[in-house]
Scaffold this active site. Structure first.
Site, PDB file in Angstrom:
ATOM      1  N   SER B 179       3.294 -27.553  56.074  1.00  0.00           N
ATOM      2  CA  SER B 179       4.249 -27.907  56.888  1.00  0.00           C
ATOM      3  C   SER B 179       3.701 -29.131  57.973  1.00  0.00           C
ATOM      4  O   SER B 179       3.192 -30.006  57.595  1.00  0.00           O
ATOM      5  CB  SER B 179       4.795 -26.740  57.721  1.00  0.00           C
ATOM      6  OG  SER B 179       5.815 -26.731  58.308  1.00  0.00           O
ATOM      7  N   ASP B 430      11.828 -25.048  48.714  1.00  0.00           N
ATOM      8  CA  ASP B 430      11.801 -25.332  50.047  1.00  0.00           C
ATOM      9  C   ASP B 430      12.412 -26.576  50.737  1.00  0.00           C
ATOM     10  O   ASP B 430      12.585 -27.804  50.281  1.00  0.00           O
ATOM     11  CB  ASP B 430      10.206 -25.816  50.387  1.00  0.00           C
ATOM     12  CG  ASP B 430       9.854 -25.948  51.936  1.00  0.00           C
ATOM     13  OD1 ASP B 430      10.688 -25.543  52.660  1.00  0.00           O
ATOM     14  OD2 ASP B 430       8.676 -26.650  52.225  1.00  0.00           O
ATOM     15  N   HIS B 455       8.421 -22.447  51.190  1.00  0.00           N
ATOM     16  CA  HIS B 455       7.535 -23.319  52.146  1.00  0.00           C
ATOM     17  C   HIS B 455       6.158 -22.978  52.050  1.00  0.00           C
ATOM     18  O   HIS B 455       5.710 -21.931  52.257  1.00  0.00           O
ATOM     19  CB  HIS B 455       8.216 -23.020  53.550  1.00  0.00           C
ATOM     20  CG  HIS B 455       7.718 -24.058  54.410  1.00  0.00           C
ATOM     21  ND1 HIS B 455       7.785 -25.392  54.200  1.00  0.00           N
ATOM     22  CD2 HIS B 455       7.380 -23.900  55.746  1.00  0.00           C
ATOM     23  CE1 HIS B 455       7.369 -26.053  55.207  1.00  0.00           C
ATOM     24  NE2 HIS B 455       7.186 -25.220  56.181  1.00  0.00           N
TER      25      HIS B 455
END
Lengths: 495, 495
Positions: B179, B430, B455
């Site tokens: 991320s 994602d 994710h």
């Protein structure tokens, strides 16, 4: 006559003590815009525009929205929108007009590369002062004087040019700089490779940090220049320090030094270290500007000035009084080639010289270069590198302390092989070559040594008296730049 | 039951207005350490040390010498001084212990790579607060919360480890993150390639800036996840907004919504936008954590939670009242899988959640990600990206305005091909993959797409229910890391 501001920087900054002579902060060209009679390149005077770009004072924080005007120069006489290029001078510690006038190489290749020339002034120098006349007031105002902020200025300026000048966006940009500006050019390519396809880093001592090179290498090269420029020249200088020390022990000796050296103010015991630092600085300066033709870089000088100086320094075994007379003759070449000086001034300070102030601050924060002498491998009195003492001096002057390891943490020290497209050039006569990249690191990180070159001779305009070595270097440099441009157009990297 | 802090961040931050739903700042995992019942990896609980390293608060200025303690974790059970490696987690917007507990991949490969695991906490998150409880007080205290400062922290920390732990200096370091942490891993390799031999950037949307990707791509992927998870699922959701709008026009309708959705406080006309944002946020969160096995990432959830949710959203053509009942059943999967919630709370704010605060500030300064919906390519109400409005909201909350072009100036946007040794992994499920690097850029900048991944599924510990696609991705990622390690030892780059 005038005392070179570079020296004055040193004198102005340093507290008395043995560390003095060990800080040849000569890299600073910041003061050179005081030069009254630069050898202007014919192109320069006729065709460039002076522009200003609004930069954030702090690129790395969002609390303040303050801005300042960064000055830059653009010359586009030979620029072609079709297949052209942008040569971007990464300005260093001085007035950008002065650098523009002393970087004839860019003007010489402009036509061949269909190049727009851009000269970007470094923040806190010349007219690019973030807080106007308060810029050097204290460490709070100086807080934004770092190489990182300067590189961010360059990136923002290039982006501005790309967005406002039709055609620029689709052209390759090449970073070019010398000395500290050469370090910036190399670092710019390392940190912003998306902004420039390559960098020409001339006489850029990116390894003059921590223990990457021996601290004595700088003064050793200075010594070598004098050694090769005349018989017994370096030996004579090595011996001179003790003669000065001896004479300084009596008031009669001090008076003799004052008279023979034509000092503007009588020498006192307190000034002796200043005097020696000033003389040492002179030899260092000569090593930097030992150019093959008459030039006016630090001072108006004859061709191969060290050779001229050394004609007075042929015999280390003369009497003390004759030794001082010879030293004077040598100094006089440097300080009074024009013949107009009435006396030599060793103690003038240059607090009004913004360039010197800025560089002194940078040397006290990020750009911490260890220097030392041992009196054996070099012709100077022995001085060890003393970080503690240096740090205390910095704190006294600026209220800051140096971070000697930061630059290598930030820019990689010797571990830079993953980068590409940087040409490092060094002059074998240039003391700064000791901290430079002098051997190829990879296929695309290449090094040229100019055997007869002093400090970034290759960036100067071509001259009939240029030695073959610098002509060859310029040819190879241009070839690399052309290859980068070719690769850019082939890769379709245009926006 | 608890409302996910991520959502609360959104609600806490955004002023009422149509722009609200367009800021899925869901990337922020900062609040996730509030998670009470994480699926801890067996290794984690038994063997890591918590350490602190004194960092300069401002790496880019010298006026202040203030420091803070950066927390980091070290696990060296499998580390070998001989031929080993250092896996360095570039901590993102949250408590580092939580990330440590949720990055099982590093623990899974530690033995094979003879690796020391280091988890570095990002400044302004977890315990690494530069000004303690005043860190979020105002823009002056927040001034040092930038990605550049965080990267410099990582560089200084690695240098510290090299200088203090015998053996580290001669080993390759690999950056790993997911991320925003994946962005940091990639950027760290770009800016400090001398510090890390390569980077694994999982689900790192480094292109979710300016116009590098369409602003609608994020919500389009969310929609696609619902579309593929059940018949008429996305159509049902698309239709639900208008049902809510219709019901909200009468007090009886508001009362119905309150009762059927089990809201903790009665819905007023002023709260309707909040309600819709909160529901939209829920669908987005589900898209991020649509994992193939029961997990506890944002909330305790069943395997493939969107499929479970979509079982309640099969018919877009039911009556308004039934539509709301179905929406409640769907929401209840997310908010009340444990069955303990008494009511659903849409308006709690999280001002005490440092992670959320920090991320909100970062989104308002550097990390400016444009989002938009059009209601056609996605299942949400149409909202354009409105920088002006966004900027005004930021100024209102933090006294700062965003610099939307800075990140691409600093990190290169799409022009990053000169860098090397970065693996970008993305999950096809994602929504952040829309801003990620999903195709190989060069031989050494490679991309993997995990077809059944949400994710950064690949960073999680291996699980019996892992689909083949993530198993393959992990295998290839490990292969690249091993190649970087091999190249390091072959090149003799050890210090």
């Amino acid at each position: 006559m005038g005392c070179p501001a570079l020296l004055l920087l040193l004198l102005a900054f340093l507290a008395p003590g043995p560390v003095k002579a060990l800080r040849p902060a000569l890299m600073t060209l910041g003061s050179l815009h005081l030069q009254t009679n630069p050898t202007a390149h014919p192109f320069v005077t006729k065709d460039y525009s002076v522009l200003y770009f609004q930069q954030k004072i702090d690129h790395f924080g969002f609390n303040s929205v303050k801005t300042f005007n960064q000055r830059y120069l653009i010359a586009n006489e030979y620029w072609k929108k079709d297949g052209g290029s942008i040569l971007f001078y990464t300005g260093n510690e001085g007035d950008i007009v002065w650098f523009c006038n002393n970087t004839g190489f860019m003007w010489d290749v402009a036509q061949e590369l269909k190049a727009m020339l851009v000269f970007a002034e470094h923040r806190y120098y010349g007219e690019s002062l973030p807080f106007g006349k308060n810029s050097f007031k204290d460490s709070r105002h100086l807080n934004y004087l770092t190489s990182e902020q300067a590189l961010a200025d360059f990136a923002e300026l290039i982006r501005h040019l790309q967005e406002t000048i039709p055609g620029v966006k689709n052209q390759p940009v090449i970073a070019i700089g010398g000395s500290y500006g050469g370090m910036l050019a190399a670092w710019f390519r390392m940190k912003y490779p998306h902004m420039v396809v390559g960098a020409l880093a001339a006489s850029a001592p990116i390894w003059q940090f921590e223990d990457l090179v021996p601290c004595g290498v700088f003064m050793k090269i200075v010594t070598s220049d004098f050694k090769r420029s005349g018989p017994y020249c370096s030996e004579t200088i090595r011996k001179s320090w003790n003669v000065i020390n001896q004479l300084s022990t009596t008031s009669r000796g001090l008076q003799y030094l004052t008279e023979v050296l034509h000092l503007c103010t009588p020498l006192t015991p307190r000034d002796v270290q200043h005097l020696k630092d000033w003389i040492a600085e002179t030899w260092v300066n000569l090593a930097m500007v030992d150019y093959p033709y008459p030039s006016s870089f630090l001072q108006p000088l004859p061709a191969w000035p060290i050779k001229v100086v050394c004609q007075y320094l042929k015999n280390p075994n003369v009497s003390d009084s004759l030794m001082i007379q010879n030293i004077f003759q040598a100094l006089n070449i440097y300080y009074n080639y024009s013949g107009e000086a009435q006396c030599l001034n060793v103690s003038t300070t240059t607090t009004s010289n913004l360039g010197s102030l800025g560089w002194s601050y940078q040397a006290c924060t990020e750009i911490v270069m260890p220097f030392c002498t041992n009196g054996i491998d070099d012709m100077f009195e022995p001085h060890a590198w003393n970080l503690k003492e240096f740090s205390d001096e910095c704190f006294k002057q600026w209220g800051v302390r140096p971070s000697p390891s930061w630059i290598t943490t930030m820019y990689g020290g010797k571990n830079i092989n993953s980068h590409t497209n940087i040409v490092f050039s060094n002059g074998e006569l240039d003391p700064w070559s000791g901290g430079g990249v002098t051997e190829d690191l990879t296929d695309t990180l290449v090094a040229f040594t100019i055997s007869e070159g002093a400090h970034h001779l290759d960036l100067r305009a071509s001259n009939a008296l240029d030695p073959i070595s610098v002509q060859l270097a310029r040819t190879l440099e241009t070839k690399h730049v052309k290859n980068w441009i070719r690769d850019f157009y082939r890769s379709g990297l245009q926006h």
